[in-house]
Design a protein around this motif. Structure first.
Motif, mmCIF file in Angstrom:
data_model
loop_
_atom_site.group_PDB
_atom_site.id
_atom_site.type_symbol
_atom_site.label_atom_id
_atom_site.label_comp_id
_atom_site.label_asym_id
_atom_site.label_seq_id
_atom_site.Cartn_x
_atom_site.Cartn_y
_atom_site.Cartn_z
ATOM 1 N N THR A 15 0.841 -1.186 0.000
ATOM 2 C CA THR A 15 0.000 0.000 0.000
ATOM 3 C C THR A 15 0.881 1.242 0.000
ATOM 4 N N GLY A 16 0.265 2.385 -0.158
ATOM 5 C CA GLY A 16 1.026 3.630 -0.213
ATOM 6 C C GLY A 16 0.268 4.652 -1.026
ATOM 7 N N PHE A 17 0.438 5.914 -0.728
ATOM 8 C CA PHE A 17 -0.336 6.971 -1.378
ATOM 9 C C PHE A 17 0.082 7.140 -2.838
ATOM 10 N N GLU A 104 -0.796 -5.169 -5.055
ATOM 11 C CA GLU A 104 -0.597 -3.722 -5.003
ATOM 12 C C GLU A 104 -1.954 -3.048 -4.976
ATOM 13 N N THR A 105 -2.236 -2.266 -3.945
ATOM 14 C CA THR A 105 -3.518 -1.591 -3.836
ATOM 15 C C THR A 105 -3.484 -0.240 -4.541
ATOM 16 N N SER A 106 -4.655 0.296 -4.791
ATOM 17 C CA SER A 106 -4.776 1.644 -5.318
ATOM 18 C C SER A 106 -4.191 2.635 -4.319
ATOM 19 N N GLY A 107 -3.669 3.738 -4.820
ATOM 20 C CA GLY A 107 -3.088 4.744 -3.940
ATOM 21 C C GLY A 107 -4.086 5.408 -3.017
ATOM 22 N N LEU A 108 -5.385 5.260 -3.320
ATOM 23 C CA LEU A 108 -6.426 5.850 -2.478
ATOM 24 C C LEU A 108 -7.128 4.813 -1.620
ATOM 25 N N ALA A 109 -6.590 3.598 -1.598
ATOM 26 C CA ALA A 109 -7.237 2.511 -0.858
ATOM 27 C C ALA A 109 -6.795 2.501 0.597
ATOM 28 N N LEU A 110 -7.740 2.166 1.470
ATOM 29 C CA LEU A 110 -7.426 1.958 2.882
ATOM 30 C C LEU A 110 -7.131 0.476 3.071
#
Length: 349
Positions: A15-17, A104-110
């Motif tokens: 994760t990450g912004f 890999e998550t979206s940059g806006l994902a919690l």
């Protein structure tokens, strides 16, 4: 079920912004993992639109589309638009399943709501959460990207305050950081030693005490470390079912605006980058990503921006007679106007 698929498969969540360097890190894993069958799952942001699906690829040839693709090095790759659980089930059901899955998550994902998926009855006894890896843009933290920065305030004060605000950008950043087992402090090449130390001290105020911090540039971290986090507290994925949607800060993607803007052929690289920087600065654009054709160039110009920091390269040949309209994705907070951005990019271009 085969004996291989009955064995629990470790899963890592990255994760990450926006713009922190997650995809670069994923590409580094794929290019350097040896002797192991690793599956990479990229959670694309479906709200951006299918015409820019190339923006969400991990960067390895053949890795695209909402399907499982076998790469030349024996690894697997796929993208998902929304829920990654069906893809995870499909990977586990393969005759020769992966030895490790990296999402890999979206940059806006919690991350916490996403982790709940691992408590699903279909996978909870088949996977173990190896750990949450949070990628941070060290320069953005030091520059006050995640907090206010009065003109005369010191860098140390900015970094210390950057974690104590309630706006969506900071809340998402804090949530991603507080869930971390391993923190990759990326882009450290943009700071001096004192700046890096200051950022690390600020991070420690929010990060879990046991979280390890690794300094990196260009996402270059040994895959053996990334895939060997071994977060014992997450050995039972079912524990994540206890998380509620109300835990911590929850900001929907509705707190942000995303636009795909078509841009005409540009007269020069320098002029286009200057324009993008000016637009990002004026309208507080968080993330810019896309490509454009440039006069006299047979390859398209790929650009990536975090705030007003931009990188570019000529990455792909444009066929003779091909459409030379470019596509630029811009992401900002609620209130960002598509018409204003389009006018700024197209009319000035």
């Amino acid at each position: 079920m085969s004996a291989a698929s009955a064995k629990r498969v470790p899963v890592s969540l990255i994760t990450g912004f926006l713009g922190a360097g997650k995809t670069t890190l994923m590409r580094h894993i794929l290019q350097n993992v040896r002797g192991h069958r690793v599956a990479i799952v990229v959670q694309a942001d479906g709200a951006i639109g299918s015409e820019t699906d190339f923006l969400h690829k991990c960067g390895m040839e053949g890795c695209c589309g909402e399907e499982i693709v076998e790469l030349p090095n024996g690894c697997l790759c796929c993208t998902v638009r929304e829920d990654f659980l069906p893809i995870l089930e499909a990977l586990l059901d393969l005759e020769h399943p992966p030895e490790h899955v990296v999402i890999e998550t979206s940059g806006l994902a919690l991350p916490r709501p996403l982790l709940k998926a691992f408590g699903s009855p279909t996978v909870r006894n088949r996977v173990t959460v190896d750990g949450v890896i949070t990628v941070l843009d060290a320069f953005a933290v030091a520059s006050g990207r995640f907090g206010d920065r009065p003109a005369k305030e010191s860098r140390a004060t900015v970094a210390a305050k950057a974690f104590h605000h309630d706006d969506p950008v900071v809340a998402i950043f804090e949530d991603q950081l507080s869930a971390a087992d391993l923190i990759v402090l990326n882009k450290t090449d943009l700071l001096d030693a004192a700046g890096i130390d200051t950022v690390e001290k600020a991070i420690r105020q929010v990060a879990p005490p046991a979280a390890r911090i690794l300094r990196a540039s260009e996402g270059k971290v040994d895959p053996a470390i990334l895939l060997g986090v071994g977060a014992d507290a997450k050995a039972d994925p079912g524990a994540y079912s206890a998380f509620s949607e109300g835990d911590g800060h929850v900001f929907a993607h509705d707190d942000f605006e995303r636009f795909v803007i078509k841009v005409p052929e540009q007269s020069s690289v320098e002029g286009f980058l200057t324009l993008l920087q000016a637009v990002a600065r004026k309208y507080d654009v968080l993330r810019t990503k896309g490509y454009a054709a440039v006069q006299g160039q047979s390859k398209r110009l790929a650009v990536q921006g975090v705030g007003t920091r931009f990188r570019h390269e000529f990455d792909r040949s444009l066929a003779a007679g091909a459409d030379r309209m470019g596509r630029i994705v811009m992401i900002g907070q609620k209130g960002l106007k598509e018409a204003v951005l389009r006018a700024a990019l197209v009319d000035a271009g």
